[in-house]
Design an enzyme around this catalytic site. Structure first.
Site, PDB file in Angstrom:
ATOM      1  N   ASP A 139      -8.062  -5.469  -0.416  1.00 42.08           N
ATOM      2  CA  ASP A 139      -8.352  -6.406  -1.419  1.00 42.08           C
ATOM      3  C   ASP A 139      -8.197  -7.756  -1.415  1.00 42.08           C
ATOM      4  O   ASP A 139      -8.825  -8.490  -1.920  1.00 42.08           O
ATOM      5  CB  ASP A 139      -7.796  -5.707  -2.704  1.00 42.08           C
ATOM      6  N   HIS A 179       0.830  -1.254   0.113  1.00 41.36           N
ATOM      7  CA  HIS A 179      -0.054  -0.032   0.085  1.00 41.36           C
ATOM      8  C   HIS A 179       0.859   1.281  -0.086  1.00 41.36           C
ATOM      9  O   HIS A 179       1.852   1.232   0.463  1.00 41.36           O
ATOM     10  CB  HIS A 179      -0.826  -0.042   1.147  1.00 41.36           C
TER      11      HIS A 179
HETATM   12  N1  ACO Z   1       3.999  -7.714  -4.849  1.00 37.94           N
HETATM   13  C1  ACO Z   1       5.387  -7.519  -4.787  1.00 37.94           C
HETATM   14  N2  ACO Z   1       6.214  -6.404  -4.529  1.00 37.94           N
HETATM   15  C2  ACO Z   1       5.664  -5.382  -4.096  1.00 37.94           C
HETATM   16  C3  ACO Z   1       4.201  -5.188  -4.119  1.00 37.94           C
HETATM   17  C4  ACO Z   1       3.540  -6.185  -4.188  1.00 37.94           C
HETATM   18  N3  ACO Z   1       1.980  -6.335  -4.089  1.00 37.94           N
HETATM   19  N4  ACO Z   1       3.854  -4.112  -3.624  1.00 37.94           N
HETATM   20  C5  ACO Z   1       4.987  -3.206  -3.518  1.00 37.94           C
HETATM   21  N5  ACO Z   1       6.089  -3.985  -3.812  1.00 37.94           N
HETATM   22  C6  ACO Z   1       7.565  -3.759  -3.821  1.00 37.94           C
HETATM   23  C7  ACO Z   1       7.715  -2.966  -5.217  1.00 37.94           C
HETATM   24  O1  ACO Z   1       8.093  -3.895  -5.973  1.00 37.94           O
HETATM   25  C8  ACO Z   1       8.621  -2.225  -4.651  1.00 37.94           C
HETATM   26  O2  ACO Z   1      10.132  -2.927  -4.535  1.00 37.94           O
HETATM   27  P1  ACO Z   1      11.518  -2.168  -4.865  1.00 37.94           P
HETATM   28  O3  ACO Z   1      11.635  -1.210  -4.021  1.00 37.94           O
HETATM   29  O4  ACO Z   1      12.422  -3.426  -4.408  1.00 37.94           O
HETATM   30  O5  ACO Z   1      11.214  -2.108  -6.311  1.00 37.94           O
HETATM   31  C9  ACO Z   1       8.335  -1.678  -3.338  1.00 37.94           C
HETATM   32  O6  ACO Z   1       7.385  -2.711  -2.691  1.00 37.94           O
HETATM   33  C10 ACO Z   1       7.566  -0.297  -3.285  1.00 37.94           C
HETATM   34  O7  ACO Z   1       6.483  -0.537  -4.106  1.00 37.94           O
HETATM   35  P2  ACO Z   1       5.743   0.517  -5.109  1.00 37.94           P
HETATM   36  O8  ACO Z   1       5.034  -0.346  -6.240  1.00 37.94           O
HETATM   37  O9  ACO Z   1       6.707   1.585  -5.468  1.00 37.94           O
HETATM   38  O10 ACO Z   1       4.519   1.142  -4.280  1.00 37.94           O
HETATM   39  P3  ACO Z   1       3.633   2.257  -4.583  1.00 37.94           P
HETATM   40  O11 ACO Z   1       3.181   2.726  -3.465  1.00 37.94           O
HETATM   41  O12 ACO Z   1       3.856   2.695  -5.855  1.00 37.94           O
HETATM   42  O13 ACO Z   1       2.309   1.203  -5.015  1.00 37.94           O
HETATM   43  C11 ACO Z   1       0.739  -0.566  -4.622  1.00 37.94           C
HETATM   44  C12 ACO Z   1       1.234   0.751  -3.810  1.00 37.94           C
HETATM   45  C13 ACO Z   1       0.042   0.053  -5.963  1.00 37.94           C
HETATM   46  C14 ACO Z   1      -0.682  -0.825  -3.715  1.00 37.94           C
HETATM   47  C15 ACO Z   1       1.462  -1.583  -4.934  1.00 37.94           C
HETATM   48  O14 ACO Z   1       1.828  -2.144  -3.512  1.00 37.94           O
HETATM   49  C16 ACO Z   1       1.013  -2.686  -5.513  1.00 37.94           C
HETATM   50  O15 ACO Z   1       1.011  -2.597  -6.816  1.00 37.94           O
HETATM   51  N6  ACO Z   1       0.200  -3.753  -5.043  1.00 37.94           N
HETATM   52  C17 ACO Z   1      -0.423  -4.823  -5.657  1.00 37.94           C
HETATM   53  C18 ACO Z   1      -1.823  -4.318  -6.477  1.00 37.94           C
HETATM   54  C19 ACO Z   1      -2.762  -4.126  -5.175  1.00 37.94           C
HETATM   55  O16 ACO Z   1      -2.966  -5.098  -4.240  1.00 37.94           O
HETATM   56  N7  ACO Z   1      -3.420  -3.061  -5.192  1.00 37.94           N
HETATM   57  C20 ACO Z   1      -4.466  -2.543  -4.114  1.00 37.94           C
HETATM   58  C21 ACO Z   1      -4.274  -1.542  -3.515  1.00 37.94           C
HETATM   59  S1  ACO Z   1      -5.318  -1.211  -2.020  1.00 37.94           S
HETATM   60  C22 ACO Z   1      -6.485  -0.291  -2.923  1.00 37.94           C
HETATM   61  O17 ACO Z   1      -6.146   0.546  -3.836  1.00 37.94           O
HETATM   62  C23 ACO Z   1      -7.912  -0.593  -2.665  1.00 37.94           C
END
Ligand code: ACO
Length: 370
Positions: free
Chosen positions: A307, A256
């Protein structure tokens, strides 16, 4: 000027609708844990729109208004009959909600009173649209909303054609409470940006639905169920999760932007997933989810978001997978409209800047010489 990718950490608005401070989510100052345990979705709608919990008379009044507004104009039901069978239900919802505006004589009335009436209509009609489309694509006739029923009861009734069990309606109602609002999330921001041009509330909610659809936002609940099914059974979890992480792919339902030590809504959905699974005599999805959570948190420190467990909750309630995100929209419509009303109250167009990183000093060359 330096851009912040994804606007991380940028405070882009003030709001008194909801807040996330130190990992605690509140709606109008009420802790989500308190509301999840005690409030109905209709009470939460009232709270988000009017800033206070309703008296019994106010709640009855809102429920009556929602009931009276739940039927959708016939032409909107008719256009859904012409949509392709393969259309995703979020795309259908986006178009259907946009078309509601065409049949609302008040669509462009920007008075506060008219906007509140339109918020009621949107909140009441979105569940009707989703249930109707789910039936139309199966060759069944849409079912009219039932008088006196709550939004959760009515949605399940219109979807299945039978009265839901109280435990099912209560579970859905709680899920709606948990998803109702979430500060300046992507879809709410999209809705606020749209109406800040003084465009109408239907345009704002249509924009918000478009933003919610994506798998990084609301679309993740459907993606979680795809993942659970792809994994198939508990013994495949270890290999699946490790190889996903090795390939630096996202595991849906984890992570998140704001919560780094856990989403406060997830524990409620986890409990519901367990309770519903136990009641149905099928804990497979719950148990797989718990195992995935343990592994992902252990390996990567990522916690489940709202989710993750909603996927097994909705599956256990017998809801088709591509309706998971539309159900999120039923709930979040309350927050979107509360934010839109707030935006209109103290509006200024939202128009940030971009850091230019393209080429410069280009000179025009006539097309024959390029
Ligand atoms: N699985 C694996 N790695 C992840 C995940 C994940 N679900 N979420 C974050 N990371 C990792 C990233 O790869 C990144 O790693 P790095 O620093 O080694 O490159 C680090 O954690 C930071 O992640 P970001 O993607 O930069 O985080 P951001 O704040 O931009 O995105 C988000 C947040 C979109 C929720 C992301 O965690 C994600 O894509 N999750 C999966 C999709 C999801 O479940 N979305 C629902 C969110 S809740 C909602 O909107 C209702």
């Amino acid at each position: 000027m330096t851009a912040t990718k994804g606007l991380e950490g940028i405070v882009a608005a003030t709001t008194s609708v909801s807040s996330i401070v130190d990992g605690v989510l509140t709606y109008r100052g009420y802790d989500i844990d308190d509301l999840a345990e005690n409030a109905t979705f209709e009470e939460v709608i009232y709270l988000l729109w009017y800033g206070k919990l309703p008296s019994q008379a106010e709640l009855t009044g809102l429920r009556t208004e929602l009931n009276a507004s739940a039927a959708v104009p016939d032409p909107v039901i008719d256009i859904m009959r012409h949509f392709p069978e393969r259309a995703h239900s979020m795309s259908v919802l986006r178009t259907a909600v946009s078309s509601l505006a065409l049949y609302d004589p008040e669509a462009d009335d920007m008075s506060k009173e008219a906007n509140l009436r339109k918020a009621v209509r949107l909140q009441a009609q979105i569940p009707t649209l989703i249930a109707a489309y789910a039936r139309i694509r199966e060759g069944k006739s849409p079912i009219s909303p039932k008088e006196g029923a709550s939004i959760a009861e009515n949605f399940l009734y219109m979807l299945n054609g039978t009265e839901p069990k109280p435990v099912e309606a209560k579970a859905l109602d709680k899920a709606l409470v948990l998803h109702a609002d979430h500060e300046l999330n992507a879809s709410t921001f999209a809705g606020r940006v749209t109406v800040a041009t003084l465009s109408d509330i239907y345009s704002g909610v249509t924009s918000a639905i478009g933003a919610l659809k994506g798998p990084l936002h609301g679309g993740a609940n459907e993606a979680v169920m795809n993942m659970l099914e792809e994994i198939g059974s508990a013994e495949n979890i270890d290999t699946y999760v490790r190889s996903k992480l090795d390939r630096r792919e996202k595991l849906m339902g984890f992570g998140h932007r704001v919560y780094k030590s856990g989403d406060p809504r997830a524990k409620h959905l986890q409990r519901m997933s367990y309770e519903l699974g136990k009641l149905n005599g099928n804990l497979k999805w719950y148990e797989m989810s718990v195992k995935i959570e343990g592994l992902v948190t252990g390996l990567k420190g990522l916690k489940p978001n709202v989710d993750f467990y909603s996927a097994s909750v909705y599956t256990t309630l017998g809801i088709p997978r591509d309706l998971f995100t539309p159900i999120f929209a039923i709930s979040r419509c309350s927050g979107w409209t509360a934010h839109i009303l707030e935006q209109y109250e103290n509006n200024r167009i939202i128009r940030p800047r971009a850091e230019y990183v393209g080429q410069s000093d280009q000179k025009y060359i006539p097309v024959d010489f390029r």
